[in-house]
Design an enzyme around this catalytic site. Structure first.
Site, PDB file in Angstrom:
ATOM      1  N   CYS A  62       0.858  -1.150   0.036  1.00 28.89           N
ATOM      2  CA  CYS A  62      -0.034   0.133   0.112  1.00 28.89           C
ATOM      3  C   CYS A  62       0.912   1.324   0.049  1.00 28.89           C
ATOM      4  O   CYS A  62       0.248   2.359  -0.270  1.00 28.89           O
ATOM      5  CB  CYS A  62      -0.890   0.065   1.252  1.00 28.89           C
ATOM      6  SG  CYS A  62      -1.931  -1.595   1.047  1.00 28.89           S
ATOM      7  N   HIS A  81      -3.384   7.142   2.870  1.00 31.11           N
ATOM      8  CA  HIS A  81      -3.554   5.728   2.387  1.00 31.11           C
ATOM      9  C   HIS A  81      -5.150   5.384   2.998  1.00 31.11           C
ATOM     10  O   HIS A  81      -5.275   5.388   4.117  1.00 31.11           O
ATOM     11  CB  HIS A  81      -2.469   4.608   2.513  1.00 31.11           C
ATOM     12  CG  HIS A  81      -3.038   3.314   2.179  1.00 31.11           C
ATOM     13  ND1 HIS A  81      -3.840   3.034   1.239  1.00 31.11           N
ATOM     14  CD2 HIS A  81      -3.180   1.999   2.787  1.00 31.11           C
ATOM     15  CE1 HIS A  81      -4.170   1.636   0.905  1.00 31.11           C
ATOM     16  NE2 HIS A  81      -3.643   1.263   2.035  1.00 31.11           N
ATOM     17  N   ASN A 121     -10.349   0.328  -0.583  1.00 30.87           N
ATOM     18  CA  ASN A 121      -8.902   0.326  -0.482  1.00 30.87           C
ATOM     19  C   ASN A 121      -8.215  -0.283  -1.621  1.00 30.87           C
ATOM     20  O   ASN A 121      -8.345  -1.411  -1.962  1.00 30.87           O
ATOM     21  CB  ASN A 121      -8.619  -0.715   0.879  1.00 30.87           C
ATOM     22  CG  ASN A 121      -7.232  -0.654   0.938  1.00 30.87           C
ATOM     23  OD1 ASN A 121      -6.363  -0.419   0.188  1.00 30.87           O
ATOM     24  ND2 ASN A 121      -6.658  -1.060   2.256  1.00 30.87           N
TER      25      ASN A 121
HETATM   26  O1  UT7 Z   1      -4.186  -1.292   3.263  1.00 35.85           O
HETATM   27  C1  UT7 Z   1      -3.390  -2.304   3.796  1.00 35.85           C
HETATM   28  C2  UT7 Z   1      -3.259  -2.419   5.299  1.00 35.85           C
HETATM   29  N1  UT7 Z   1      -4.603  -2.760   5.660  1.00 35.85           N
HETATM   30  C3  UT7 Z   1      -4.932  -2.314   6.692  1.00 35.85           C
HETATM   31  O2  UT7 Z   1      -4.747  -1.428   7.380  1.00 35.85           O
HETATM   32  C4  UT7 Z   1      -6.499  -3.285   7.075  1.00 35.85           C
HETATM   33  C5  UT7 Z   1      -6.374  -3.326   8.550  1.00 35.85           C
HETATM   34  N2  UT7 Z   1      -7.684  -3.997   9.095  1.00 35.85           N
HETATM   35  C6  UT7 Z   1      -8.855  -3.811   9.000  1.00 35.85           C
HETATM   36  O3  UT7 Z   1      -9.127  -2.676   8.461  1.00 35.85           O
HETATM   37  C7  UT7 Z   1      -9.931  -4.556   9.754  1.00 35.85           C
HETATM   38  O4  UT7 Z   1      -9.008  -5.240  10.786  1.00 35.85           O
HETATM   39  C8  UT7 Z   1     -10.824  -5.078   9.023  1.00 35.85           C
HETATM   40  C9  UT7 Z   1     -11.795  -4.385   8.502  1.00 35.85           C
HETATM   41  C10 UT7 Z   1     -10.169  -5.999   8.200  1.00 35.85           C
HETATM   42  C11 UT7 Z   1     -11.711  -6.137  10.157  1.00 35.85           C
HETATM   43  O5  UT7 Z   1     -12.422  -5.364  10.996  1.00 35.85           O
HETATM   44  P1  UT7 Z   1     -12.239  -5.746  12.674  1.00 35.85           P
HETATM   45  O6  UT7 Z   1     -12.957  -4.629  13.143  1.00 35.85           O
HETATM   46  O7  UT7 Z   1     -10.767  -5.609  12.869  1.00 35.85           O
HETATM   47  O8  UT7 Z   1     -12.892  -7.254  12.316  1.00 35.85           O
HETATM   48  P2  UT7 Z   1     -12.192  -8.337  13.171  1.00 35.85           P
HETATM   49  O9  UT7 Z   1     -10.971  -8.837  12.360  1.00 35.85           O
HETATM   50  O10 UT7 Z   1     -11.582  -7.896  14.567  1.00 35.85           O
HETATM   51  O11 UT7 Z   1     -13.242  -9.392  13.322  1.00 35.85           O
HETATM   52  C12 UT7 Z   1     -14.311  -9.018  14.193  1.00 35.85           C
HETATM   53  C13 UT7 Z   1     -15.298  -9.944  13.800  1.00 35.85           C
HETATM   54  C14 UT7 Z   1     -14.905 -11.513  13.622  1.00 35.85           C
HETATM   55  O12 UT7 Z   1     -16.046 -12.423  14.102  1.00 35.85           O
HETATM   56  P3  UT7 Z   1     -15.745 -13.073  15.230  1.00 35.85           P
HETATM   57  O13 UT7 Z   1     -14.509 -13.852  15.209  1.00 35.85           O
HETATM   58  O14 UT7 Z   1     -15.677 -12.010  16.286  1.00 35.85           O
HETATM   59  O15 UT7 Z   1     -17.177 -14.051  15.337  1.00 35.85           O
HETATM   60  C15 UT7 Z   1     -14.887 -11.564  12.201  1.00 35.85           C
HETATM   61  O16 UT7 Z   1     -14.891 -12.930  11.496  1.00 35.85           O
HETATM   62  O17 UT7 Z   1     -15.826  -9.514  12.590  1.00 35.85           O
HETATM   63  C16 UT7 Z   1     -16.071 -10.475  11.607  1.00 35.85           C
HETATM   64  N3  UT7 Z   1     -15.855 -10.072  10.240  1.00 35.85           N
HETATM   65  C17 UT7 Z   1     -16.874  -9.645   9.463  1.00 35.85           C
HETATM   66  N4  UT7 Z   1     -18.172  -9.739   9.910  1.00 35.85           N
HETATM   67  C18 UT7 Z   1     -19.023  -9.363   8.779  1.00 35.85           C
HETATM   68  C19 UT7 Z   1     -14.768 -10.059   9.721  1.00 35.85           C
HETATM   69  N5  UT7 Z   1     -14.989  -9.320   8.475  1.00 35.85           N
HETATM   70  C20 UT7 Z   1     -16.396  -9.222   8.152  1.00 35.85           C
HETATM   71  C21 UT7 Z   1     -17.365  -9.010   7.344  1.00 35.85           C
HETATM   72  N6  UT7 Z   1     -18.498  -8.887   7.655  1.00 35.85           N
HETATM   73  N7  UT7 Z   1     -16.909  -8.562   5.957  1.00 35.85           N
END
Ligand code: UT7
Length: 329
Positions: free
Chosen positions: A116, A256, A286
């Site tokens: 990125c 970004h 993104n």
């Molecule tokens: O650009 C390159 C660098 N990338 C980044 O900077 C991305 C950084 N990370 C993020 O933006 C976030 O971590 C994500 C958007 C990828 C995920 O959001 P989050 O709030 O950190 O969610 P999480 O990974 O902590 O997951 C929380 C819950 C999980 O379910 P359980 O295990 O608590 O039941 C995930 O499985 O949210 C679930 N989850 C979703 N639920 C509905 C993850 N993706 C989704 C989704 N829809 N699309």
């Protein structure tokens, strides 16, 4: 990173696919919702390539727009450099394909893989060629076709990543008198390489039938771990860029577009007024190396770049690699 000859941005452009994908579309493949995606990422829609559409055509379109804005002919371009992790082909570089599409007949061409941070890394390399006096016109592009390397069944990545690109034409600042690149910084920590990776398909492990079935050739991200790094790194990069600057001269922070929550947290920590932070993740998602130049190009297209104002850019992603820039428009 200071340089001997001041370098400016003579032209800007961007290009995104026409195909709009809204959040509800993903519910046919994964357990997700519009509400979750908007709340956790800030994304409402993004652009994805159609089947058969090529990222190189979008690179050529944004390169052409940057050249036209600068009033420079393709035949005058000395070098085409592209920051991307999703070129048309793994071999050759997409920069060579774009060099040909644009008709930059005397230009050298190569790609840079810095995730990125790809556009800002590429900007730093392009700047050196002008600053040393070696070249007069360097086309610096960044962008991705992430829809092509993202797993449609991985809800943690598929809703986030998108397609699109942008870029700039670099010249000596006294030849264009805008977009002075005052300072740039680069950083990396390869011990975090596994946080965002395509596990197989490189020279270490070729792709097996099982990998194809499991999607191991596609992008994998440990989102929560990356999130923690991203907030600290983005804050640090913006702090670095604004250190010693008069905040009243700040035109825009152009971060970004990784996740709206990360941007809100990082900029709030530094007490940057939200209206100074350019955000278009709601419309474009993104696009990795594409986000910063797409933002810059939109600002330019809407006449929102004020002469002599400061632009602060920051990016962080796969590598892990990060970069920051301070530009005086
Ligand atoms: O650009 C390159 C660098 N990338 C980044 O900077 C991305 C950084 N990370 C993020 O933006 C976030 O971590 C994500 C958007 C990828 C995920 O959001 P989050 O709030 O950190 O969610 P999480 O990974 O902590 O997951 C929380 C819950 C999980 O379910 P359980 O295990 O608590 O039941 C995930 O499985 O949210 C679930 N989850 C979703 N639920 C509905 C993850 N993706 C989704 C989704 N829809 N699309």
């Amino acid at each position: 990173m200071t340089v001997p000859i001041p370098v400016g941005i003579a032209g800007v452009g961007h290009s995104v696919p026409d195909r709009v994908i809204d959040n509800d579309w993903f519910t046919q493949f994964v357990d997700t919702s519009d509400e979750w995606i908007v709340q956790r990422t800030g994304i409402s829609q993004r652009r994805w390539l159609e089947d058969g559409e090529k990222l190189s055509d979008h690179f050529a379109a944004c390169g052409k727009a940057a050249l036209e804005q600068a009033g420079v002919l393709p035949s005058e371009v000395d070098l085409v450099i592209i920051g991307t992790v999703s070129p048309d082909y793994l071999v050759p570089s997409v920069a060579c394909i774009v060099q040909d599409k644009l008709g930059c007949e005397k230009a050298g061409a190569f790609d840079i893989n810095a995730g990125c941070a790809g556009f800002l890394y590429t900007l730093s390399v392009g700047r050196q060629f002008i600053a040393s006096g070696a070249y007069k016109n360097v086309l610096v592009l960044g962008g991705e076709a992430l829809s092509r390397i993202t797993d449609i069944h991985d809800r943690g990545t598929v809703v986030l990543f998108a397609d699109g690109c942008g870029g700039v034409l670099l010249r000596r600042h006294d030849d264009c008198e805008q977009g002075l690149i005052e300072d740039l910084t680069l950083g990396s920590d390869g011990s975090g390489y596994h946080f965002i990776t395509r596990p197989v398909g490189g020279s270490y492990q070729s792709i097996t039938q099982e990998d194809l079935a499991e999607g191991n050739h596609l992008l994998r991200m440990q989102g929560r771990d990356v999130y923690r790094f991203a907030v600290d790194q983005m804050t640090g990069l913006m702090e670095w860029a604004m250190d010693g600057q008069d905040i009243s001269e700040l035109g825009w922070v152009i971060p970004h577009q990784m996740n709206k929550r990360i941007l809100e947290t990082a900029t709030a920590r530094l007490e940057i007024p939200p209206e100074k932070v350019y955000i278009n993740i709601d419309r474009f998602g993104n696009t990795s190396a594409g986000t910063v130049p797409i933002c810059l190009s939109e600002l330019s297209a809407h006449n929102k770049l004020e002469k002599n104002s400061l632009l602060v850019m920051a990016a962080f992603g796969a590598g892990l690699a990060w970069a920051g820039a301070r530009i005086r428009w």
